[in-house]
Design a protein around this motif. Structure first.
Motif, PDB file in Angstrom:
ATOM      1  N   SER A  47       1.145  11.824  -8.858  1.00  0.00           N
ATOM      2  CA  SER A  47       0.021  12.392  -8.107  1.00  0.00           C
ATOM      3  C   SER A  47      -1.098  12.855  -9.019  1.00  0.00           C
ATOM      4  CB  SER A  47       0.494  13.562  -7.246  1.00  0.00           C
ATOM      5  OG  SER A  47       1.053  14.588  -8.064  1.00  0.00           O
ATOM      6  N   HIS A  48      -0.778  13.108 -10.307  1.00  0.00           N
ATOM      7  CA  HIS A  48      -1.774  13.508 -11.293  1.00  0.00           C
ATOM      8  C   HIS A  48      -1.588  12.678 -12.568  1.00  0.00           C
ATOM      9  CE1 HIS A  48      -2.158  16.938  -8.608  1.00  0.00           C
ATOM     10  NE2 HIS A  48      -3.241  17.303  -9.247  1.00  0.00           N
TER      11      HIS A  48
ATOM     12  N   PRO B 163      -6.228  14.499 -10.478  1.00  0.00           N
ATOM     13  CA  PRO B 163      -5.523  13.850  -9.364  1.00  0.00           C
ATOM     14  C   PRO B 163      -5.725  12.335  -9.428  1.00  0.00           C
ATOM     15  CG  PRO B 163      -6.751  15.775  -8.585  1.00  0.00           C
ATOM     16  CD  PRO B 163      -7.160  15.552 -10.013  1.00  0.00           C
ATOM     17  N   THR B 164      -4.666  11.598  -9.239  1.00  0.00           N
ATOM     18  CA  THR B 164      -4.758  10.139  -9.307  1.00  0.00           C
ATOM     19  C   THR B 164      -5.770   9.632  -8.292  1.00  0.00           C
ATOM     20  OG1 THR B 164      -2.427  10.068  -9.955  1.00  0.00           O
ATOM     21  CG2 THR B 164      -3.438   8.001  -9.245  1.00  0.00           C
ATOM     22  N   PRO B 165      -6.833   8.960  -8.738  1.00  0.00           N
ATOM     23  CA  PRO B 165      -7.884   8.522  -7.807  1.00  0.00           C
ATOM     24  C   PRO B 165      -7.414   7.373  -6.921  1.00  0.00           C
ATOM     25  CG  PRO B 165      -8.318   7.687 -10.007  1.00  0.00           C
ATOM     26  CD  PRO B 165      -7.144   8.613 -10.132  1.00  0.00           C
ATOM     27  N   PRO B 166      -8.033   7.200  -5.774  1.00  0.00           N
ATOM     28  CA  PRO B 166      -7.627   6.111  -4.876  1.00  0.00           C
ATOM     29  C   PRO B 166      -8.160   4.759  -5.341  1.00  0.00           C
ATOM     30  CG  PRO B 166      -9.502   7.282  -3.959  1.00  0.00           C
ATOM     31  CD  PRO B 166      -9.109   8.027  -5.214  1.00  0.00           C
TER      32      PRO B 166
ATOM     33  N   GLU C 261     -13.682  11.048  10.892  1.00  0.00           N
ATOM     34  CA  GLU C 261     -12.302  11.515  10.725  1.00  0.00           C
ATOM     35  C   GLU C 261     -11.487  10.540   9.880  1.00  0.00           C
ATOM     36  OE1 GLU C 261      -8.495  12.950  13.468  1.00  0.00           O
ATOM     37  OE2 GLU C 261     -10.331  12.185  14.395  1.00  0.00           O
ATOM     38  N   GLY C 262     -10.847  11.069   8.843  1.00  0.00           N
ATOM     39  CA  GLY C 262      -9.996  10.268   7.965  1.00  0.00           C
ATOM     40  C   GLY C 262     -10.732   9.398   6.976  1.00  0.00           C
ATOM     41  N   ARG C 263     -12.058   9.378   7.048  1.00  0.00           N
ATOM     42  CA  ARG C 263     -12.845   8.424   6.254  1.00  0.00           C
ATOM     43  C   ARG C 263     -13.401   9.037   4.969  1.00  0.00           C
ATOM     44  NH1 ARG C 263     -15.059   5.452   3.532  1.00  0.00           N
ATOM     45  NH2 ARG C 263     -16.419   3.685   3.967  1.00  0.00           N
ATOM     46  N   GLU C 264     -13.519  10.368   4.914  1.00  0.00           N
ATOM     47  CA  GLU C 264     -14.169  11.015   3.773  1.00  0.00           C
ATOM     48  C   GLU C 264     -13.121  11.613   2.830  1.00  0.00           C
ATOM     49  OE1 GLU C 264     -17.158  10.217   4.100  1.00  0.00           O
ATOM     50  OE2 GLU C 264     -17.299   9.943   6.265  1.00  0.00           O
ATOM     51  N   ASN C 265     -13.444  11.571   1.534  1.00  0.00           N
ATOM     52  CA  ASN C 265     -12.505  12.104   0.549  1.00  0.00           C
ATOM     53  C   ASN C 265     -13.257  12.365  -0.751  1.00  0.00           C
ATOM     54  OD1 ASN C 265      -9.959  12.847  -0.540  1.00  0.00           O
ATOM     55  ND2 ASN C 265      -9.776  10.837  -1.505  1.00  0.00           N
ATOM     56  N   SER C 266     -13.206  13.616  -1.231  1.00  0.00           N
ATOM     57  CA  SER C 266     -13.848  13.966  -2.505  1.00  0.00           C
ATOM     58  C   SER C 266     -12.886  13.697  -3.660  1.00  0.00           C
ATOM     59  CB  SER C 266     -14.243  15.447  -2.510  1.00  0.00           C
ATOM     60  OG  SER C 266     -15.127  15.751  -1.453  1.00  0.00           O
ATOM     61  N   TRP C 267     -13.364  13.099  -4.715  1.00  0.00           N
ATOM     62  CA  TRP C 267     -12.557  12.884  -5.913  1.00  0.00           C
ATOM     63  C   TRP C 267     -13.476  12.593  -7.100  1.00  0.00           C
ATOM     64  CZ3 TRP C 267     -12.913   8.157  -8.382  1.00  0.00           C
ATOM     65  CH2 TRP C 267     -13.420   7.092  -7.623  1.00  0.00           C
ATOM     66  N   LYS C 268     -12.897  12.641  -8.302  1.00  0.00           N
ATOM     67  CA  LYS C 268     -13.709  12.453  -9.503  1.00  0.00           C
ATOM     68  C   LYS C 268     -12.857  12.008 -10.670  1.00  0.00           C
ATOM     69  CE  LYS C 268     -16.913  14.909 -12.592  1.00  0.00           C
ATOM     70  NZ  LYS C 268     -17.573  16.207 -12.895  1.00  0.00           N
ATOM     71  N   ILE C 269     -13.391  11.082 -11.451  1.00  0.00           N
ATOM     72  CA  ILE C 269     -12.895  10.760 -12.789  1.00  0.00           C
ATOM     73  C   ILE C 269     -14.010  11.145 -13.745  1.00  0.00           C
ATOM     74  CG2 ILE C 269     -11.979   8.999 -14.334  1.00  0.00           C
ATOM     75  CD1 ILE C 269     -11.282   7.312 -11.934  1.00  0.00           C
ATOM     76  N   ASP C 270     -13.753  12.122 -14.600  1.00  0.00           N
ATOM     77  CA  ASP C 270     -14.795  12.622 -15.490  1.00  0.00           C
ATOM     78  C   ASP C 270     -15.429  11.500 -16.292  1.00  0.00           C
ATOM     79  OD1 ASP C 270     -14.541  15.258 -14.720  1.00  0.00           O
ATOM     80  OD2 ASP C 270     -13.014  15.702 -16.218  1.00  0.00           O
TER      81      ASP C 270
ATOM     82  N   SER D 120       0.835  -1.200   0.000  1.00  0.00           N
ATOM     83  CA  SER D 120       0.000   0.000   0.000  1.00  0.00           C
ATOM     84  C   SER D 120       0.868   1.249   0.000  1.00  0.00           C
ATOM     85  CB  SER D 120      -0.928   0.011   1.217  1.00  0.00           C
ATOM     86  OG  SER D 120      -1.682  -1.187   1.273  1.00  0.00           O
ATOM     87  N   TYR D 121       0.389   2.285  -0.694  1.00  0.00           N
ATOM     88  CA  TYR D 121       1.162   3.509  -0.862  1.00  0.00           C
ATOM     89  C   TYR D 121       0.236   4.713  -0.746  1.00  0.00           C
ATOM     90  CZ  TYR D 121       4.317   0.019  -2.771  1.00  0.00           C
ATOM     91  OH  TYR D 121       5.088  -1.099  -2.936  1.00  0.00           O
ATOM     92  N   GLY D 122       0.826   5.859  -0.360  1.00  0.00           N
ATOM     93  CA  GLY D 122       0.077   7.085  -0.215  1.00  0.00           C
ATOM     94  C   GLY D 122       0.415   8.093  -1.296  1.00  0.00           C
ATOM     95  N   LEU D 123      -0.052   9.327  -1.112  1.00  0.00           N
ATOM     96  CA  LEU D 123       0.193  10.398  -2.070  1.00  0.00           C
ATOM     97  C   LEU D 123       1.689  10.648  -2.220  1.00  0.00           C
ATOM     98  CD1 LEU D 123      -1.052  12.697  -3.811  1.00  0.00           C
ATOM     99  CD2 LEU D 123      -0.883  14.139  -1.764  1.00  0.00           C
TER     100      LEU D 123
END
Length: 433
Positions: free
Chosen positions: A148-149, A158-161, A356-365, A69-72
């Motif tokens: 990262s992108h 931004p690279t989605p999770p 806390e730590g559980r929410e994250n906004s992101w999008k792939i068009d 597993s890896y992060g940003l």
């Protein structure tokens, strides 16, 4: 003359010497290492994958997940070793791939897949046309950064999770993997050997500005011409009007209400920019301005409902509109109510930005999106629904996994190694954690 207070005196009956310091940690101590973590050589401690002629080590198992597993801005570090004749090695490469797969379910049990490539980048670890010799006796280290992108549909994103979502009509899976390829010289049909290793990408996100913990209170107004003029435009506060709706069951042709007169009657004020850390309390102010009909302010105050929704949208092949689901993650708490003058009431409160730590906004068009909606409803009591208009507004918000300014502290504590957003594991397939 009053006595002057003097500091108390202390009696020390015994002296304690400073503890002895040693380069070796005791059983109750830990050592923080500023060096980047790499393969340890321990088969049970490291991520080790093998084929007939390849042995791949991707470093220590740190996060108790089923895959590396890896992060940003994470960097994939590892080592590869081979068995066999060194002179027959022609090429060794590793490819980092990411895809989103959306499966749509049709009537009759038919399913259609739509696959979008998120990334595909290859790193040559050895090429016989460039390098003279490959030593099979020693492991060869490699390092591969995760971008990262990425470019998706021609747009910088931004690279989605890593992520999985199931809907009644569709599923979507965002996944990443490493593909190792080893090619030997010769014409044998088994000259190429490969190994695919799934990995998990969980990038942390943070607001770009420090949070605004409260919204300034307006001063008391005694004389004004415009009923909404008391709503001062404070710095870093966004104020939006709620849209009025006619009374329930009342048709437009017969309604006695002029809704245009209520277009600036109810306002929502929240901090700007609309980016908040998951788990934090978001302050808000709800303003009810009815100077000509003050009874409406009192009647509508009791019917305030403010909720935070998590909306997951999926785009299906052959459909222009997405399917989406809304999940309630928190409700507002009203903490303060004040009538500034007859017909003008202010409600102040907070709403928690999920877990806390559980929410994250992101999008792939045109593929998938996770967004958060602050839904505000101001309704009359049930007995007055057919007589008094209601007010509604949906305000999109951006939520992040971590707090503003926490990156420097994290990198300092981990020796510069970004850590994955482990709170996002709830959105993985059950087999991934």
């Amino acid at each position: 003359m009053a006595d002057i207070d003097v500091p108390p005196s202390y009696d020390f009956t015994e002296c304690h010497s400073s503890p002895a310091y040693s380069a070796c940690a005791g059983v109750t101590e830990i050592v923080l290492n500023s060096e980047h973590l790499g393969p340890t050589g321990c088969p049970t401690c490291d991520w080790v994958f093998e084929t007939k002629h390849m042995k791949i080590n991707l470093g220590p198992r740190l996060w108790r997940l089923s895959s590396p597993s890896y992060g940003l801005d994470g960097i994939i570090k590892g080592a590869i070793s081979l068995t066999g004749d060194s002179d027959r090695v022609e090429r060794i490469s590793v490819t980092l791939e990411g895809h989103s797969r959306t499966t749509s379910f049709q009537r009759g049990g038919f399913a259609t897949d739509s696959v979008v490539t998120i990334m595909s980048q290859t790193l040559d670890l050895y090429d016989s046309s460039i390098n003279d010799h490959f030593d099979c006796d020693d492991p060869h280290n490699f390092s591969m950064p995760i971008p990262s992108h990425v470019q998706i549909h021609g747009r910088d994103t931004p690279t989605p999770p890593s992520w999985y979502s199931h809907h009644q009509h569709a599923t979507c899976d965002v996944s990443y993997c490493l593909k190792f390829s080893f090619t030997r010289k010769g014409k044998s049909p088994w000259k190429t050997e490969s190994k695919t290793i799934p990995i998990i990408y969980l990038p942390k996100s943070r607001p770009t500005q420090p949070p605004l913990s409260t919204i300034p209170r307006p001063s008391r107004i005694h004389d004004f011409e415009d009923a909404s003029s008391f709503l001062h435009l404070f710095d870093r506060v966004k104020t939006v009007p709620l849209e009025p709706y006619p009374p329930s069951g009342c048709k437009d042709k017969t309604t006695p209400w002029n809704l245009d007169a209520f277009s600036k009657a109810v306002h929502l004020s929240i901090p700007s920019p609309l980016c908040f850390t998951s788990g934090e309390l978001i302050p808000f102010t709800l303003s009810l301005v009815f100077p000509n009909e003050p009874v409406l302010a009192k009647l509508l105050t009791r019917g305030t409902r403010i909720h935070l929704l998590k909306r997951v949208s999926l785009w299906r092949k052959g459909h222009t509109d997405p399917v989406h689901t809304d999940e309630l993650i928190s409700s507002a708490q009203l903490r303060y109510q004040k009538e500034y003058m007859e017909g003008i009431t202010l409600l102040r409160g907070v709403i928690q930005a999920g877990t806390e730590g559980r929410e994250n906004s992101w999008k792939i068009d045109d593929v998938a999106e996770v967004q958060y909606i602050l839904r505000v409803n101001v309704l009359p009591s049930r007995g007055l629904l057919s007589h008094i208009p209601s007010f509604r507004h949906d305000q999109p918000l951006q939520l992040t996994t971590d707090y503003w300014g926490s990156l420097e502290r994290e990198l300092s504590a981990t020796g510069g190694m970004p850590t994955p957003a482990l709170g996002l594991t709830g959105d993985l397939r059950h087999t991934q954690y």
